[in-house]
Design an enzyme around this catalytic site. Structure first.
Site, PDB file in Angstrom:
ATOM      1  N   HIS A 189       0.879  -1.191   0.000  1.00  0.00           N
ATOM      2  CA  HIS A 189       0.000   0.000   0.000  1.00  0.00           C
ATOM      3  C   HIS A 189       0.908   1.231   0.000  1.00  0.00           C
ATOM      4  O   HIS A 189       1.685   1.426  -0.919  1.00  0.00           O
ATOM      5  CB  HIS A 189      -0.918  -0.112   1.226  1.00  0.00           C
ATOM      6  N   HIS A 234      -2.177  -2.288  -9.693  1.00  0.00           N
ATOM      7  CA  HIS A 234      -3.142  -1.693  -8.767  1.00  0.00           C
ATOM      8  C   HIS A 234      -4.384  -2.548  -8.768  1.00  0.00           C
ATOM      9  O   HIS A 234      -4.771  -3.082  -9.810  1.00  0.00           O
ATOM     10  CB  HIS A 234      -3.492  -0.259  -9.215  1.00  0.00           C
ATOM     11  N   ASP A 271       2.855   5.620  -6.781  1.00  0.00           N
ATOM     12  CA  ASP A 271       4.106   5.524  -6.029  1.00  0.00           C
ATOM     13  C   ASP A 271       5.347   5.435  -6.904  1.00  0.00           C
ATOM     14  O   ASP A 271       6.463   5.534  -6.411  1.00  0.00           O
ATOM     15  CB  ASP A 271       4.072   4.285  -5.129  1.00  0.00           C
TER      16      ASP A 271
HETATM   17  N1  ACO Z   1       5.096  -6.877 -10.560  1.00  0.00           N
HETATM   18  C1  ACO Z   1       4.963  -8.099 -11.145  1.00  0.00           C
HETATM   19  N2  ACO Z   1       3.806  -8.788 -11.221  1.00  0.00           N
HETATM   20  C2  ACO Z   1       2.723  -8.231 -10.658  1.00  0.00           C
HETATM   21  C3  ACO Z   1       2.773  -6.968 -10.021  1.00  0.00           C
HETATM   22  C4  ACO Z   1       4.012  -6.291  -9.991  1.00  0.00           C
HETATM   23  N3  ACO Z   1       4.121  -5.101  -9.395  1.00  0.00           N
HETATM   24  N4  ACO Z   1       1.554  -6.661  -9.543  1.00  0.00           N
HETATM   25  C5  ACO Z   1       0.755  -7.681  -9.887  1.00  0.00           C
HETATM   26  N5  ACO Z   1       1.454  -8.636 -10.555  1.00  0.00           N
HETATM   27  C6  ACO Z   1       0.916  -9.882 -11.143  1.00  0.00           C
HETATM   28  C7  ACO Z   1       0.664 -10.927 -10.064  1.00  0.00           C
HETATM   29  O1  ACO Z   1       1.786 -11.754  -9.855  1.00  0.00           O
HETATM   30  C8  ACO Z   1      -0.518 -11.683 -10.652  1.00  0.00           C
HETATM   31  O2  ACO Z   1      -0.016 -12.541 -11.660  1.00  0.00           O
HETATM   32  P1  ACO Z   1      -0.743 -13.971 -11.930  1.00  0.00           P
HETATM   33  O3  ACO Z   1      -2.112 -13.620 -12.414  1.00  0.00           O
HETATM   34  O4  ACO Z   1       0.122 -14.627 -12.941  1.00  0.00           O
HETATM   35  O5  ACO Z   1      -0.762 -14.678 -10.590  1.00  0.00           O
HETATM   36  C9  ACO Z   1      -1.323 -10.593 -11.352  1.00  0.00           C
HETATM   37  O6  ACO Z   1      -0.362  -9.576 -11.707  1.00  0.00           O
HETATM   38  C10 ACO Z   1      -2.426  -9.994 -10.482  1.00  0.00           C
HETATM   39  O7  ACO Z   1      -1.837  -9.545  -9.255  1.00  0.00           O
HETATM   40  P2  ACO Z   1      -2.552  -9.577  -7.839  1.00  0.00           P
HETATM   41  O8  ACO Z   1      -1.525  -9.601  -6.774  1.00  0.00           O
HETATM   42  O9  ACO Z   1      -3.589 -10.678  -7.844  1.00  0.00           O
HETATM   43  O10 ACO Z   1      -3.309  -8.187  -7.868  1.00  0.00           O
HETATM   44  P3  ACO Z   1      -3.893  -7.408  -6.619  1.00  0.00           P
HETATM   45  O11 ACO Z   1      -4.954  -6.556  -7.147  1.00  0.00           O
HETATM   46  O12 ACO Z   1      -4.228  -8.358  -5.513  1.00  0.00           O
HETATM   47  O13 ACO Z   1      -2.644  -6.545  -6.117  1.00  0.00           O
HETATM   48  C11 ACO Z   1      -1.102  -4.771  -5.818  1.00  0.00           C
HETATM   49  C12 ACO Z   1      -2.477  -5.199  -6.373  1.00  0.00           C
HETATM   50  C13 ACO Z   1      -0.964  -5.216  -4.328  1.00  0.00           C
HETATM   51  C14 ACO Z   1      -0.996  -3.255  -5.867  1.00  0.00           C
HETATM   52  C15 ACO Z   1       0.000  -5.428  -6.684  1.00  0.00           C
HETATM   53  O14 ACO Z   1      -0.110  -4.998  -8.020  1.00  0.00           O
HETATM   54  C16 ACO Z   1       1.409  -5.132  -6.150  1.00  0.00           C
HETATM   55  O15 ACO Z   1       1.882  -5.849  -5.261  1.00  0.00           O
HETATM   56  N6  ACO Z   1       2.103  -4.075  -6.695  1.00  0.00           N
HETATM   57  C17 ACO Z   1       3.396  -3.681  -6.199  1.00  0.00           C
HETATM   58  C18 ACO Z   1       3.235  -2.887  -4.912  1.00  0.00           C
HETATM   59  C19 ACO Z   1       2.695  -1.499  -5.158  1.00  0.00           C
HETATM   60  O16 ACO Z   1       3.138  -0.768  -6.038  1.00  0.00           O
HETATM   61  N7  ACO Z   1       1.728  -1.097  -4.310  1.00  0.00           N
HETATM   62  C20 ACO Z   1       1.134   0.227  -4.372  1.00  0.00           C
HETATM   63  C21 ACO Z   1      -0.300   0.153  -4.781  1.00  0.00           C
HETATM   64  S1  ACO Z   1      -0.971   1.763  -4.996  1.00  0.00           S
HETATM   65  C22 ACO Z   1      -1.189   2.340  -3.432  1.00  0.00           C
HETATM   66  O17 ACO Z   1      -1.444   1.656  -2.491  1.00  0.00           O
HETATM   67  C23 ACO Z   1      -1.055   3.735  -3.299  1.00  0.00           C
END
Ligand code: ACO
Length: 432
Positions: free
Chosen positions: A269, A310, A368
């Site tokens: 987050h 996201h 971010d």
């Molecule tokens: N890098 C690589 N792969 C990713 C990323 C990433 N940053 N984000 C998602 N994926 C992939 C996952 O591995 C998953 O792949 P799969 O379908 O093969 O299993 C798919 O994309 C979907 O990802 P989920 O984790 O199911 O998506 P969710 O909606 O639960 O998570 C989140 C969203 C937590 C923001 C995620 O994208 C992440 O961890 N990003 C990096 C951290 C980040 O930047 N957080 C800030 C968010 S914005 C904020 O809070 C202000």
């Protein structure tokens, strides 16, 4: 929100007679919602870990269209607000539902200015922390502790108390944020100055010292103001939902915001901006990007491109676009357009945006991705990044909390899908 259902969904369960009728509500914008409340009487619960398909409340404050990459506050697009408005005007808009007139704006700005100081005793409270404490730990503690200092505005059923608390929080967060920093570097706390605007004042309290005059750069102040704006609210994200859940118990608003700050701290987050810089430092050089992209795509490797992806946006985060522009302006002002980390971030973004893995999953840079580079250029240390996110998010948290408390609400109490042991008898220790 529409009070009358626009239609009904009917749920038929295998082997059971009849249907369960579930009202469908049509929002003013976005996806219709099925009210699953009637299920409780039918002996079933819904199951949706991570709230991927669940609206937890109704709200009139902020709307996101994740597919189109649109973010509206009280109907106004964030890019228009970022270009024409300012943080305090946005705070007013969030809190009151409408943009202020000149007179309302002047009164609001003056009210916020009159609340920027914190109780002198709070400085003592700071001194209980280790100097190397993470400033988010300090912020959680100090904001929670505000409820011990402002007894005169803790009646959550009194709209005037709620209003004063909102003003106090918006006004005092930059002061507390700057104090957390000053404490960590061993410099004296700087009192807020009412001749400066909100963002200028924050930069002054961060970087000024009693020894010499500190001139705030207008470009950096404008960038800081815009960063606060871009973080102001984001509907029912993890920290806002935490604030609402804590608030649903009747807890005081300072305690609820402290809970929100704790939720924001995580790297999935608000902690992501800190994680982005750590990741860029780890990647180190453009020549290593391919290796890290491979790691991010490997399902057996926990590495993710921080600042990418996201839950709601499946398009470019509109805040990231403004942030990217702000980043360029700040680096230009500071004469560091050649910042190697910016170059690395841009290259990483370009490669990821063209890569099939990211394209298929609709992973784009989020707010971010660039904010950390701006903070670093301004001279803000990495562990303060999430503190600034929390500062900017405060009007959103308090507006969402106030919206909930102002209407009828129930304590938030989710149910579960139990997978543990069925009932069994206790076995004395000698017989195990
Ligand atoms: N890098 C690589 N792969 C990713 C990323 C990433 N940053 N984000 C998602 N994926 C992939 C996952 O591995 C998953 O792949 P799969 O379908 O093969 O299993 C798919 O994309 C979907 O990802 P989920 O984790 O199911 O998506 P969710 O909606 O639960 O998570 C989140 C969203 C937590 C923001 C995620 O994208 C992440 O961890 N990003 C990096 C951290 C980040 O930047 N957080 C800030 C968010 S914005 C904020 O809070 C202000």
């Amino acid at each position: 929100m529409a009070n009358e259902p626009s239609k009904y969904a009917r749920l038929q369960i295998d082997g059971e007679e009849g249907e369960i009728e579930l009202p469908v509500y049509q929002p003013t914008e976005g996806t219709p919602v099925i009210d699953v409340g009637p299920l409780a009487k039918s002996g079933y619960f819904t199951y949706d870990p991570g709230f991927v398909a669940t609206a937890s409340c109704d709200s009139d404050i902020t709307y996101i269209d994740g597919d189109a990459g649109i973010l509206l506050h009280r109907g106004y697009p964030i890019d228009q607000l970022a270009e024409h408005s300012n943080y305090l005007e946005l705070c007013y808009l969030l809190l009151n539902g409408e943009l202020p007139t000149d007179k309302e704006n002047a009164e609001f700005v003056s009210t916020i200015k009159r609340h920027t100081m914190v109780h002198e005793q709070i400085a003592q409270f700071f001194r209980g922390f280790r100097r190397d404490a993470h400033p988010m730990a300090i912020m959680c503690g100090v904001v929670g502790a505000l409820s011990a200092f402002y007894h005169d505005s803790l009646d959550i059923d009194d709209p005037e108390h709620r209003r004063i608390t909102a003003h106090r929080l918006i006004a005092k967060m930059p002061t507390i944020a700057a104090m957390s920093y000053k404490y960590s570097v061993g410099q004296p706390f700087m009192y807020p100055r009412n001749d400066l605007d909100y963002a200028e004042n924050f930069l002054y309290m961060m970087f000024g010292t009693p020894c010499e005059e500190y001139k705030v750069s207008p470009t950096l102040a404008r960038a800081m103001d815009r960063i606060f704006m871009l973080h102001a609210d984001h509907e029912q994200n993890a920290s806002t939902s935490t604030v609402r859940l804590a608030g649903s118990t009747g807890a005081n608003p300072f305690a609820c915001i402290a809970a929100g700050i704790a939720a924001l701290w995580g790297p999935a987050h608000g902690g992501a901006n800190e994680a982005v810089l750590k990741m860029l430092a780890e990647i180190g050089d453009v020549k290593n990007i391919d290796r890290y992209i491979k790691k991010a795509k490997d399902p057996d490797d926990p590495f993710r491109i921080m600042g990418f992806g996201h839950r709601v946006y499946k398009n470019y985060d509109p805040r990231a676009k403004v942030m990217q522009q702000t980043c360029k302006e700040v680096l230009e002002e500071l004469g560091v357009e050649d910042d190697p980390q910016l170059k690395l971030a841009q290259k990483l973004e370009q490669i990821a945006l063209e890569d099939d893995y990211f394209v298929k999953r609709r992973l784009y840079p989020n707010v971010d991705f660039y904010s950390g580079i701006i903070f670093k250029a301004i001279g803000i240390p990495v562990d303060m990044f999430t503190v600034l996110f929390a500062t900017g998010r405060t009007p959103g948290w308090i507006t969402q909390w106030n919206e909930m408390i102002s209407g009828p609400y129930k304590i938030g109490r989710p149910r579960q899908l139990y997978g543990g042991e069925s009932q069994r008898d206790y076995v004395p220790i000698t017989k195990r």
